[in-house]
Write a protein that holds these residues in place. Structure first.
Motif, PDB file in Angstrom:
ATOM      1  N   GLU A  56      12.601  24.250  19.677  1.00 26.26           N
ATOM      2  CA  GLU A  56      13.591  25.274  20.062  1.00 26.26           C
ATOM      3  C   GLU A  56      14.710  25.492  19.068  1.00 26.26           C
ATOM      4  O   GLU A  56      15.595  26.293  19.322  1.00 26.26           O
ATOM      5  N   CYS A  57      14.734  24.718  17.965  1.00 25.59           N
ATOM      6  CA  CYS A  57      15.880  24.842  17.061  1.00 25.59           C
ATOM      7  C   CYS A  57      15.414  25.105  15.631  1.00 25.59           C
ATOM      8  O   CYS A  57      14.255  24.859  15.289  1.00 25.59           O
ATOM      9  N   PHE A  58      16.303  25.601  14.803  1.00 32.84           N
ATOM     10  CA  PHE A  58      15.976  25.809  13.393  1.00 32.84           C
ATOM     11  C   PHE A  58      15.623  24.472  12.738  1.00 32.84           C
ATOM     12  O   PHE A  58      16.351  23.491  12.896  1.00 32.84           O
ATOM     13  N   GLY A  59      14.517  24.449  12.020  1.00 34.89           N
ATOM     14  CA  GLY A  59      14.139  23.256  11.264  1.00 34.89           C
ATOM     15  C   GLY A  59      13.333  22.247  12.058  1.00 34.89           C
ATOM     16  O   GLY A  59      12.994  21.183  11.537  1.00 34.89           O
ATOM     17  N   GLY A  60      12.998  22.580  13.290  1.00 35.00           N
ATOM     18  CA  GLY A  60      12.283  21.621  14.140  1.00 35.00           C
ATOM     19  C   GLY A  60      10.967  21.157  13.537  1.00 35.00           C
ATOM     20  O   GLY A  60      10.645  19.972  13.538  1.00 35.00           O
ATOM     21  N   ARG A  61      10.219  22.106  12.971  1.00 33.56           N
ATOM     22  CA  ARG A  61       8.916  21.741  12.409  1.00 33.56           C
ATOM     23  C   ARG A  61       9.090  20.799  11.210  1.00 33.56           C
ATOM     24  O   ARG A  61       8.387  19.792  11.088  1.00 33.56           O
ATOM     25  N   ALA A  62      10.054  21.112  10.352  1.00 31.04           N
ATOM     26  CA  ALA A  62      10.305  20.245   9.187  1.00 31.04           C
ATOM     27  C   ALA A  62      10.733  18.851   9.630  1.00 31.04           C
ATOM     28  O   ALA A  62      10.319  17.844   9.047  1.00 31.04           O
ATOM     29  N   MET A  63      11.539  18.795  10.665  1.00 28.82           N
ATOM     30  CA  MET A  63      11.989  17.480  11.155  1.00 28.82           C
ATOM     31  C   MET A  63      10.828  16.690  11.713  1.00 28.82           C
ATOM     32  O   MET A  63      10.722  15.490  11.503  1.00 28.82           O
ATOM     33  N   ARG A  64       9.930  17.374  12.438  1.00 25.88           N
ATOM     34  CA  ARG A  64       8.768  16.674  12.996  1.00 25.88           C
ATOM     35  C   ARG A  64       7.914  16.117  11.862  1.00 25.88           C
ATOM     36  O   ARG A  64       7.468  14.963  11.913  1.00 25.88           O
ATOM     37  N   GLU A  65       7.717  16.913  10.810  1.00 23.16           N
ATOM     38  CA  GLU A  65       6.915  16.454   9.670  1.00 23.16           C
ATOM     39  C   GLU A  65       7.571  15.245   9.004  1.00 23.16           C
ATOM     40  O   GLU A  65       6.907  14.274   8.654  1.00 23.16           O
ATOM     41  N   GLU A  66       8.882  15.319   8.844  1.00 23.52           N
ATOM     42  CA  GLU A  66       9.577  14.191   8.190  1.00 23.52           C
ATOM     43  C   GLU A  66       9.536  12.944   9.073  1.00 23.52           C
ATOM     44  O   GLU A  66       9.404  11.823   8.572  1.00 23.52           O
ATOM     45  N   LEU A  67       9.619  13.133  10.382  1.00 24.97           N
ATOM     46  CA  LEU A  67       9.532  11.981  11.291  1.00 24.97           C
ATOM     47  C   LEU A  67       8.160  11.306  11.162  1.00 24.97           C
ATOM     48  O   LEU A  67       8.057  10.078  11.185  1.00 24.97           O
ATOM     49  N   GLU A  68       7.112  12.133  10.997  1.00 24.76           N
ATOM     50  CA  GLU A  68       5.764  11.569  10.888  1.00 24.76           C
ATOM     51  C   GLU A  68       5.530  10.914   9.537  1.00 24.76           C
ATOM     52  O   GLU A  68       4.989   9.813   9.446  1.00 24.76           O
ATOM     53  N   ALA A  69       5.961  11.583   8.463  1.00 24.11           N
ATOM     54  CA  ALA A  69       5.694  11.079   7.101  1.00 24.11           C
ATOM     55  C   ALA A  69       6.680   9.996   6.679  1.00 24.11           C
ATOM     56  O   ALA A  69       6.397   9.203   5.780  1.00 24.11           O
ATOM     57  N   GLY A  70       7.831   9.933   7.323  1.00 21.89           N
ATOM     58  CA  GLY A  70       8.888   9.009   6.898  1.00 21.89           C
ATOM     59  C   GLY A  70       9.808   9.705   5.913  1.00 21.89           C
ATOM     60  O   GLY A  70       9.365  10.544   5.119  1.00 21.89           O
ATOM     61  N   SER A  71      11.080   9.360   5.955  1.00 19.55           N
ATOM     62  CA  SER A  71      12.047   9.996   5.055  1.00 19.55           C
ATOM     63  C   SER A  71      11.941   9.392   3.664  1.00 19.55           C
ATOM     64  O   SER A  71      11.602   8.228   3.513  1.00 19.55           O
ATOM     65  N   LYS A  72      12.234  10.214   2.653  1.00 16.58           N
ATOM     66  CA  LYS A  72      12.158   9.743   1.263  1.00 16.58           C
ATOM     67  C   LYS A  72      13.418   8.995   0.848  1.00 16.58           C
ATOM     68  O   LYS A  72      13.416   8.178  -0.061  1.00 16.58           O
ATOM     69  N   GLN A  73      14.519   9.340   1.458  1.00 16.00           N
ATOM     70  CA  GLN A  73      15.795   8.700   1.118  1.00 16.00           C
ATOM     71  C   GLN A  73      16.687   8.724   2.352  1.00 16.00           C
ATOM     72  O   GLN A  73      16.433   9.476   3.290  1.00 16.00           O
ATOM     73  N   MET A  74      17.714   7.880   2.348  1.00 14.92           N
ATOM     74  CA  MET A  74      18.608   7.866   3.507  1.00 14.92           C
ATOM     75  C   MET A  74      19.991   7.347   3.129  1.00 14.92           C
ATOM     76  O   MET A  74      20.137   6.590   2.166  1.00 14.92           O
ATOM     77  N   ILE A  75      20.976   7.775   3.915  1.00 12.45           N
ATOM     78  CA  ILE A  75      22.350   7.301   3.749  1.00 12.45           C
ATOM     79  C   ILE A  75      22.420   5.804   4.016  1.00 12.45           C
ATOM     80  O   ILE A  75      21.833   5.316   4.974  1.00 12.45           O
ATOM     81  N   ARG A  76      23.141   5.105   3.184  1.00  7.46           N
ATOM     82  CA  ARG A  76      23.325   3.678   3.370  1.00  7.46           C
ATOM     83  C   ARG A  76      24.778   3.266   3.089  1.00  7.46           C
ATOM     84  O   ARG A  76      25.473   3.916   2.298  1.00  7.46           O
ATOM     85  N   ALA A  77      25.188   2.171   3.715  1.00  5.32           N
ATOM     86  CA  ALA A  77      26.437   1.500   3.356  1.00  5.32           C
ATOM     87  C   ALA A  77      26.155   0.654   2.123  1.00  5.32           C
ATOM     88  O   ALA A  77      25.185  -0.111   2.105  1.00  5.32           O
TER      89      ALA A  77
END
Ligand code: THG
Length: 368
Positions: free
Chosen positions: A271-292
């Motif tokens: 129902e929201c903008f970018g939903g499909r891309a987010m689903r794909e990234e959730l399945e494939a895993g993120s390439k990078q992420m924010i860290r402390a």
């Protein structure tokens, strides 16, 4: 550095007069408006914020008002967050994503009335995106920037100051709870929220003309609590892991890369903008992420550009916010790190302007 010259474009706020009288030393520009960054010094402001109470001119957190029968439908398109909890007594932090899942802003969403929402924005021109969505969908809404200016009350003594001005009822607000409270016969929308981890409130001032009146009331009532004018504090917000849009993330970063996955609801992705891309990234895993990230050595210089993060001679990320923490006696930092190097304890090198320093991914959570 030289002074900033105010104008109609670089807008002053309803509280600027008070900020100037309090001896502001530096500003930044945020949503084309003045945002104080330093009063005594960043370190002195930090100690005071953590021990007393401060009044923050955060009017630059401009509101995108969406009003009308289709307001809720429009807002549902903007964010992957589950909005079922939003009400006139509860606000929400919402990532706003484009059609690729890229971050457009990370505002606080407030329901100001039955058919009226305020999107309290970080530093990007969200008004135009929202207006375009309204226009393209022929939604029955009015989108504007109203004369509403948040004023922050932050610090461990903020409950005492707020109770002195608005009555003991404010103490009952839960985190992100909101309600309307009276001061001198004028009702104001107040939320227990704000850009620090020291506890506090935000007052949504309606009508700029009432700004200095409110400022003086709070300053007067705060005297027993050692109140001072303050502002979002660089050190404290890094310790707390509060992200700064434009610094720690841009439209190039997805909501998941920003570590904001807990605000992504699987049920809302259709129902929201970018939903499909987010689903794909959730399945494939993120390439990078924010860290402390903890950076070794003495106090780092000002981080005014991305500092390369290296491992094994390769660039594996970047640091985008960093400061010496007097309480943790180390340099605290926020950075984006590749998946192969983001585990807690991973040793890294950071190319700061003065030297290459040893650094490490600290943990999933931040300090404060
Ligand atoms: N208050 C209001 N508007 C704002 C900000 C604010 N607009 C600009 C900017 N700040 C938006 N960014 C943030 C970032 C973090 C939070 C709020 C706004 C925040 N985060 C909490 C945290 O990370 O611990 C909690 C999030 C949650 O659990 O829901 O509060 O400060 N009006």
């Amino acid at each position: 550095m030289a002074e900033i010259f105010a104008s109609r474009r670089v807008r002053h706020t309803p509280f600027t007069q008070g900020v100037v009288a309090a001896g502001v030393k530096a500003y930044t520009v945020y949503n084309r408006m003045l945002l104080p960054t330093t009063f005594a010094s960043i370190e002195e402001d930090y100690h005071h914020l953590k021990s007393a109470v401060q009044i923050w001119d955060v009017a630059c957190e401009r509101q995108v008002q969406v009003k009308g029968p289709d307001a809720r439908r429009l807002i549902g398109l903007l964010t992957p967050r589950d909005l079922s909890m939003i009400s006139e007594s509860r606000c929400l932090y919402i990532p706003v994503t484009d059609q690729n899942g890229g971050m457009l802003n990370d505002p606080v969403l407030v329901q100001a009335a039955a058919d009226t929402y305020w999107i309290s924005i970080a530093d990007s021109d969200l008004l135009m995106w929202v207006k375009a969505i309204a226009a393209c969908n022929d939604f029955n809404v009015e989108v504007c920037e109203p004369d509403v200016s948040p004023l922050g009350i932050q610090g461990p003594k903020s409950d005492d100051l707020m109770a002195a001005v608005f009555g003991d009822g404010v103490r009952a607000l839960r985190p992100f709870g909101c309600g309307r409270f009276d001061v001198q016969g004028r009702e104001m929308l107040i939320a227990r929220s704000g850009y620090s981890k020291q506890g506090g409130f935000e007052i949504y001032l309606e009508g700029s003309v009432h700004g200095m009146g409110l400022w003086h009331i709070l300053m007067e009532a705060g005297k027993p609590f050692d109140v001072r004018a303050g502002c979002p504090n660089l050190i404290e917000r890094i310790e707390g892991g509060l992200l700064s849009y434009g610094n720690d993330m841009t439209n190039e970063n997805t909501v998941l890369e920003c570590g904001l996955g807990k605000f992504v609801s699987a049920e809302r992705l259709g129902e929201c903008f970018g939903g499909r891309a987010m689903r794909e990234e959730l399945e494939a895993g993120s390439k990078q992420m924010i860290r402390a990230i903890e950076i070794g050595g003495g106090p780092v210089p000002v981080c005014d550009h991305a500092w390369p993060v290296m491992a094994g001679g390769r660039r594996v990320g970047q640091v985008t916010s960093a400061a010496w923490s007097p309480d943790f006696k180390t340099n605290v930092a926020i950075g984006m790190v590749d998946s192969h190097h983001w585990d807690a304890g991973t040793e890294l090198k950071v190319e700061t302007p003065d030297q290459v320093r040893r650094a490490a991914v600290v943990r999933e959570e931040f300090w404060g």
